[in-house]
Scaffold this motif. Structure first.
Motif: not given
Length: 139
Positions: A131-136
């Motif tokens: 999720s973090l990778l996607m949001q970044l």
């Protein structure tokens, strides 16, 4: 330690993840704490070693704020499972190949704390880094 004390200790301890609160380790963690998350390259041992990881995280997200969503104490094992989320803004540095962009993120995770003599001796967890990778915007 009873259920209420486990919960109170966990609530206070998890504040270490709020930006600028790494020194709370000295109050709530055993000096030989072991911290291990699935995305860590290694287990971190001792307050100084672990504190460096927290400070690096604060550098990426200087407004990082953790919210505890659920606490599941285990009196028999003197452990507590903490469901949480953190929110912050990627303001500094290159994280997972992404330069800081000012993007706001919200990431969930689960941490298991093992407590002895009122101090956290082990912290083990998993973070929703997909999720973090996607949001970044890394993927």
């Amino acid at each position: 330690m009873d259920k209420e004390k486990l919960q109170a200790t966990a609530m206070e301890y998890m504040k270490i993840w709020n930006a600028g609160n790494a020194d709370l380790l000295y109050k709530y963690a055993d000096s030989d704490i072991i911290a291990d998350y699935t995305h860590f390259e290694k287990s971190y041992r001792g307050i100084a070693d672990y504190k460096s990881v927290l400070e690096m995280t604060y550098n990426f997200f200087p407004d990082l704020k953790i919210t505890i969503e659920n606490l599941l104490p285990d009196e028999a094992e003197q452990k507590i499972t903490v469901e949480w989320k953190y929110d912050g803004t990627h303001k500094n540095g290159n994280l997972f190949g992404v330069e800081s962009s000012g993007k706001k993120i919200s990431v969930s995770g689960i941490t298991i704390l093992e407590i002895k003599n009122g101090l956290v001796i082990k912290e083990k967890g998993i973070v929703d880094n997909l999720s973090l990778l996607m949001q970044l915007g890394a993927i």
